[in-house]
Design an enzyme around this catalytic site. Structure first.
Site, PDB file in Angstrom:
ATOM      1  N   HIS A   1       0.813  -1.222   0.000  1.00 49.57           N
ATOM      2  CA  HIS A   1       0.000   0.000   0.000  1.00 49.57           C
ATOM      3  C   HIS A   1       0.851   1.279   0.000  1.00 49.57           C
ATOM      4  O   HIS A   1       0.767   2.118  -0.894  1.00 49.57           O
ATOM      5  CB  HIS A   1      -0.871   0.044   1.267  1.00 49.57           C
ATOM      6  CG  HIS A   1      -1.759  -1.122   1.477  1.00 49.57           C
ATOM      7  ND1 HIS A   1      -2.902  -1.319   0.761  1.00 49.57           N
ATOM      8  CD2 HIS A   1      -1.687  -2.159   2.355  1.00 49.57           C
ATOM      9  CE1 HIS A   1      -3.512  -2.412   1.185  1.00 49.57           C
ATOM     10  NE2 HIS A   1      -2.788  -2.937   2.146  1.00 49.57           N
TER      11      HIS A   1
HETATM   12  C1  BDR Z   1      -3.030   1.143   5.189  1.00 51.42           C
HETATM   13  O1  BDR Z   1      -3.324   0.712   6.525  1.00 51.42           O
HETATM   14  C2  BDR Z   1      -2.157   0.345   7.186  1.00 51.42           C
HETATM   15  O2  BDR Z   1      -2.340  -0.865   7.887  1.00 51.42           O
HETATM   16  C3  BDR Z   1      -1.069   0.262   6.153  1.00 51.42           C
HETATM   17  O3  BDR Z   1       0.171   0.661   6.705  1.00 51.42           O
HETATM   18  C4  BDR Z   1      -1.517   1.220   5.080  1.00 51.42           C
HETATM   19  O4  BDR Z   1      -1.065   2.526   5.330  1.00 51.42           O
HETATM   20  C5  BDR Z   1      -3.692   0.194   4.225  1.00 51.42           C
HETATM   21  O5  BDR Z   1      -5.076   0.177   4.430  1.00 51.42           O
END
Ligand code: BDR
Ligand code: CA
Length: 310
Positions: free
Chosen positions: A238
Site C-alpha cells: 500500500h
Molecule cells: C493502510 O493501513 C495500514 O495498515 C497500512 O500501513 C496502510 O497505510 C492500508 O489500508
C-alpha cells in the site's frame, strides 16, 4: 528541476517500513523529515519504529518528530494483528541511537512548508495533516503535493466500506479531503495491484544485507496474515505506492475525481466516496487507478539492493 523536498507522515507499519526504505534509497527525492502518527500501533511504537528505520537506513541525521497520539474523535483502533504487536513484525531490535525531535510533528511540517515548497507523503491516518490545516490556515498553498495512501473506491479493508487509514480517523480525513491541498490519493483499488511475492522475499533475504534481512523478517508474518485474510501470501505494498508516485511520475495512472469522506453512516463511517464522473476529469485531486506491478517491483528491488552490506 530541483528534487522535491519530502516529509513522510507515517505510522510504521510493515508496508510503511518498505515505503520509508524505498524513499531513503532514492535520489529523485530529498526526504527531510519523518513525522509520526498513531495508527497501525500507538504513537510510542510508531515513533520508536520510525527511529529504528531511519537508523537502519543509515540516516541518523534525519528529523523524526512525534505527532498525534490518537484520532480527532474517539479512541484509536490499532491494527496489531496485521503488523505485529510492535508494528514491525515483532523482530528483536537494539535501542536506536537516533533521537526524537523536540518539536511536534505538526510544527515540523509547518516550518518546513513555510521554508520552501514541500511535498508530503501521508501513509497513516490523516490526524497530523488535519491539525496542520487547523493550526496554520492557508498552509495548503505552501504544499506542492500531498500524496496520500488511503481510501477505497469499491471495498474497504476494515469494514466493507472503510480503508484503515481513513477508518482510523474519519474526521481528519474528511477535513483534509475537503481542504485546498493538491492531493493524489492511492486507494486500495490501486494498492492491491502492487504486491511482493515469495520470490521477492527470497530476493530480499538473498541480498545478504541488514536491510534485506530485516525487511524479509517483517514481511514474513505480514505474508502469513495476507494468506489468512486474502487466501494467498502476496503482500500488498500500500504505502510504497505513494513514494513510487514521486520516483516515477506518470507510472501510476490517475484520474481526476472529487473525494469526500463519510463520517456518520451507520455502515459506511470512514468510506471515501470517490466521484470519478467526467465532470471531475480535470480536478486537481487525482486518484490512482493502475500500476504496472512488474515495473514497480523492479524499482523496489533495485532501490532496496542499494543498502550496504554491514
Ligand atoms: C493502510 O493501513 C495500514 O495498515 C497500512 O500501513 C496502510 O497505510 C492500508 O489500508
Ligand atoms: Ca501506513
Amino acid at each position: 528541476m530541483a528534487r522535491p523536498r519530502v516529509v513522510i507522515d507515517t505510522d510504521p507499519g510493515v508496508d510503511d517500513a518498505v515505503a520509508i526504505l524505498l524513499a531513503l534509497a532514492s535520489e529523485e527525492i530529498d526526504v527531510c523529515a519523518i513525522t509520526t502518527v498513531a495508527g497501525n500501533v500507538g504513537i510510542d511504537k510508531t515513533t520508536l519504529n520510525a527511529r529504528r528505520l531511519v537508523e537502519l537506513a543509515g540516516r541518523p541525521d534525519l528529523t523524526v518528530a512525534r505527532g498525534a497520539a490518537g484520532p480527532l474523535v474517539g479512541a484509536l483502533d490499532e491494527a496489531g494483528e496485521v503488523h505485529g504487536l510492535d508494528g514491525l513484525g515483532d523482530l528483536e531490535w537494539d535501542e536506536p541511537g537516533v533521537p526524537e525531535a523536540d518539536e511536534h510533528a505538526v510544527e515540523v511540517l509547518a516550518r518546513l512548508a513555510e521554508e520552501a515548497p514541500l511535498t508530503i507523503v501521508a501513509i497513516g491516518p490523516l490526524t497530523n495533516l488535519a491539525l496542520l490545516q487547523a493550526r496554520h490556515p492557508g498552509i495548503e498553498s505552501r504544499v506542492e503535493r500531498l500524496v496520500v495512501m488511503g481510501g477505497a473506491s469499491f471495498h474497504g479493508n476494515v469494514t466493507a466500506a472503510a480503508e484503515f487509514n481513513v477508518w482510523a480517523d474519519p474526521e481528519a480525513a474528511a477535513r483534509v479531503m475537503s481542504g485546498a491541498w493538491p492531493i493524489t490519493l492511492m486507494p486500495l483499488d490501486l494498492t492491491h495491484q502492487a504486491v511482493l511475492n515469495d520470490a521477492d522475499l527470497d530476493y530480499l533475504r538473498g541480498l545478504g544485507t541488514t536491510v534485506g534481512e530485516r525487511l524479509a523478517g517483517m514481511l514474513e508474518p505480514y505474508a502469513a496474515f495476507h494468506d489468512q485474510w486474502y487466501g494467498n501470501r502476496d503482500v500488498i505494498m500500500h504505502d510504497a505506492t505513494a513514494v513510487y508516485e514521486l520516483l516515477a511520475p506518470g507510472a501510476i495512472e490517475t484520474v481526476g475525481a472529487h473525494v469526500e469522506v463519510e463520517t456518520s453512516g451507520r455502515l459506511t463511517r470512514g468510506e471515501t466516496v470517490i466521484d470519478r464522473r467526467r465532470g471531475f476529469a480535470h480536478s486537481s485531486t487525482r486518484v490512482g487507478t493502475r500500476i504496472d506491478n512488474d515495473r514497480f517491483v523492479g524499482v523496489l528491488r533495485e532501490r532496496l539492493a542499494r543498502y550496504p552490506l554491514v
